[in-house]
Enzyme design. Structure first.
Site, PDB file in Angstrom:
ATOM      1  CE  LYS A  19      -3.687  -2.233   2.734  1.00 36.44           C
ATOM      2  NZ  LYS A  19      -4.618  -1.989   3.861  1.00 36.44           N
ATOM      3  CE1 TYR A  74      -8.945  -3.229   1.202  1.00 36.80           C
ATOM      4  CE2 TYR A  74      -8.182  -1.114   0.389  1.00 36.80           C
ATOM      5  CZ  TYR A  74      -7.934  -2.309   1.027  1.00 36.80           C
ATOM      6  OH  TYR A  74      -6.664  -2.598   1.508  1.00 36.80           O
ATOM      7  CG  ASN A  83      -3.165  -2.544   7.317  1.00 40.60           C
ATOM      8  OD1 ASN A  83      -3.061  -2.126   6.172  1.00 40.60           O
ATOM      9  ND2 ASN A  83      -4.266  -3.098   7.781  1.00 40.60           N
ATOM     10  CG  HIS A 106      -4.874  -6.338  -0.202  1.00 40.40           C
ATOM     11  ND1 HIS A 106      -6.055  -6.485   0.488  1.00 40.40           N
ATOM     12  CD2 HIS A 106      -4.985  -7.142  -1.301  1.00 40.40           C
ATOM     13  CE1 HIS A 106      -6.851  -7.317  -0.173  1.00 40.40           C
ATOM     14  NE2 HIS A 106      -6.229  -7.727  -1.262  1.00 40.40           N
ATOM     15  CD  GLU A 116      -8.554  -8.933  -3.547  1.00 43.09           C
ATOM     16  OE1 GLU A 116      -7.390  -9.325  -3.331  1.00 43.09           O
ATOM     17  OE2 GLU A 116      -9.397  -8.750  -2.639  1.00 43.09           O
TER      18      GLU A 116
HETATM   19  N1  UDP Z   1      -9.655  -0.848   7.903  1.00 39.71           N
HETATM   20  C1  UDP Z   1      -9.766   0.292   8.663  1.00 39.71           C
HETATM   21  N2  UDP Z   1     -10.628   0.287   9.749  1.00 39.71           N
HETATM   22  C2  UDP Z   1     -11.368  -0.804  10.070  1.00 39.71           C
HETATM   23  C3  UDP Z   1     -11.236  -1.969   9.283  1.00 39.71           C
HETATM   24  C4  UDP Z   1     -10.378  -1.944   8.206  1.00 39.71           C
HETATM   25  O1  UDP Z   1      -9.107   1.301   8.390  1.00 39.71           O
HETATM   26  O2  UDP Z   1     -12.118  -0.749  11.063  1.00 39.71           O
HETATM   27  C5  UDP Z   1      -8.763  -0.839   6.729  1.00 39.71           C
HETATM   28  C6  UDP Z   1      -7.423  -1.525   6.982  1.00 39.71           C
HETATM   29  O3  UDP Z   1      -6.408  -0.776   6.335  1.00 39.71           O
HETATM   30  C7  UDP Z   1      -7.594  -2.860   6.314  1.00 39.71           C
HETATM   31  C8  UDP Z   1      -8.520  -2.526   5.162  1.00 39.71           C
HETATM   32  O4  UDP Z   1      -9.384  -1.536   5.679  1.00 39.71           O
HETATM   33  O5  UDP Z   1      -6.355  -3.394   5.883  1.00 39.71           O
HETATM   34  C9  UDP Z   1      -9.340  -3.663   4.647  1.00 39.71           C
HETATM   35  O6  UDP Z   1      -9.993  -4.295   5.730  1.00 39.71           O
HETATM   36  P1  UDP Z   1     -10.070  -5.871   5.837  1.00 39.71           P
HETATM   37  O7  UDP Z   1     -11.014  -6.197   6.949  1.00 39.71           O
HETATM   38  O8  UDP Z   1     -10.368  -6.426   4.496  1.00 39.71           O
HETATM   39  O9  UDP Z   1      -8.606  -6.264   6.344  1.00 39.71           O
HETATM   40  P2  UDP Z   1      -7.338  -6.931   5.659  1.00 39.71           P
HETATM   41  O10 UDP Z   1      -7.849  -7.976   4.680  1.00 39.71           O
HETATM   42  O11 UDP Z   1      -6.537  -5.853   5.000  1.00 39.71           O
HETATM   43  O12 UDP Z   1      -6.600  -7.543   6.818  1.00 39.71           O
END
Ligand code: UDP
Length: 151
Positions: A11, A51, A114, A117, A128
Site C-alpha cells: 500500500k 475494497y 498496515n 494487502h 482481485e
Molecule cells: N480498515 C480500517 N478500519 C477498520 C477496518 C479496516 O481502516 O475498522 C482498513 C485496513 O487498512 C484494512 C482494510 O481496511 O487493511 C481492509 O480491511 P479488511 O477487513 O479487508 O482487512 P485486511 O484484509 O486488509 O486484513
C-alpha cells in the site's frame, strides 16, 4: 496441495517507507513465484472496486482516499497454498494484534497504515487479480527450483 495464485499489494505507506523489497523478499525467499508485478497510483474508482465489500462502512471513504493517494505495488504471487500462506505471513488487520515475524507485526502499528494487502480467499484472489491485471500481464514461467519429487 495445488498451486494457486493470490494478489498482494504494497500500500502507499509501504511504498513511501521503502518497504517494497523487504516485503517482496519474504515471499521470494520462501519460494513463492512472482508472476505479475506493477506500480501505479490507483484511481478512486479502482480503489473503491478493490475494497467494494467495505462500501458503506465508516472507514470506507478514508480507506479509498488513502489507497489512491500515491503509488502502490501490485503483485500476483503463485505457489502451493499461497493464498492462506500470504495471509499468515501478512498478519492480522490490526498490526498491534499481529505476531512478531509477520509483515504487519514487524512493520506496522496502525490499522489505517498496515502496509500491505493480501487476498483473503481463492475467490477474492481471482477477483482481485482480474481487477488489477490484464490477462497478458500475468506471466507463465517455470522456476528452475521446481521439481517433480516435491509433495
Ligand atoms: N480498515 C480500517 N478500519 C477498520 C477496518 C479496516 O481502516 O475498522 C482498513 C485496513 O487498512 C484494512 C482494510 O481496511 O487493511 C481492509 O480491511 P479488511 O477487513 O479487508 O482487512 P485486511 O484484509 O486488509 O486484513
Amino acid at each position: 496441495m495445488a498451486s494457486e495464485q493470490t494478489y498482494i499489494m504494497i500500500k502507499p505507506d509501504g511504498v513511501q517507507r521503502g518497504l517494497v523489497a523487504a516485503i517482496l523478499g519474504r515471499f521470494e525467499t520462501r519460494g513463492f513465484q512472482i508472476v505479475g508485478m506493477k506500480m501505479l497510483t490507483p484511481t478512486k474508482e479502482l480503489a473503491s472496486s478493490h475494497y467494494g465489500e467495505h462500501e458503506g462502512k465508516p472507514f470506507f471513504g478514508g480507506l479509498v482516499d488513502f489507497l489512491s493517494s500515491g503509488p502502490v505495488v501490485g503483485v500476483v504471487l503463485q505457489g502451493k497454498g499461497v493464498v492462506a500462506a500470504a495471509r499468515m505471513m501478512l498478519g492480522a488487520t490490526k498490526p498491534l494484534e499481529s505476531a512478531p515475524g509477520t509483515i504487519r507485526g514487524d512493520f506496522a502499528i496502525d490499522m489505517g497504515r498496515n502496509v500491505m494487502h493480501a487476498s483473503d480467499s481463492v475467490d477474492s484472489a481471482t477477483r482481485e487479480i482480474g481487477l488489477w491485471f490484464k490477462k497478458e500481464e500475468v506471466v507463465s514461467w517455470t522456476s528452475c527450483a521446481a521439481g517433480s519429487l516435491l509433495e
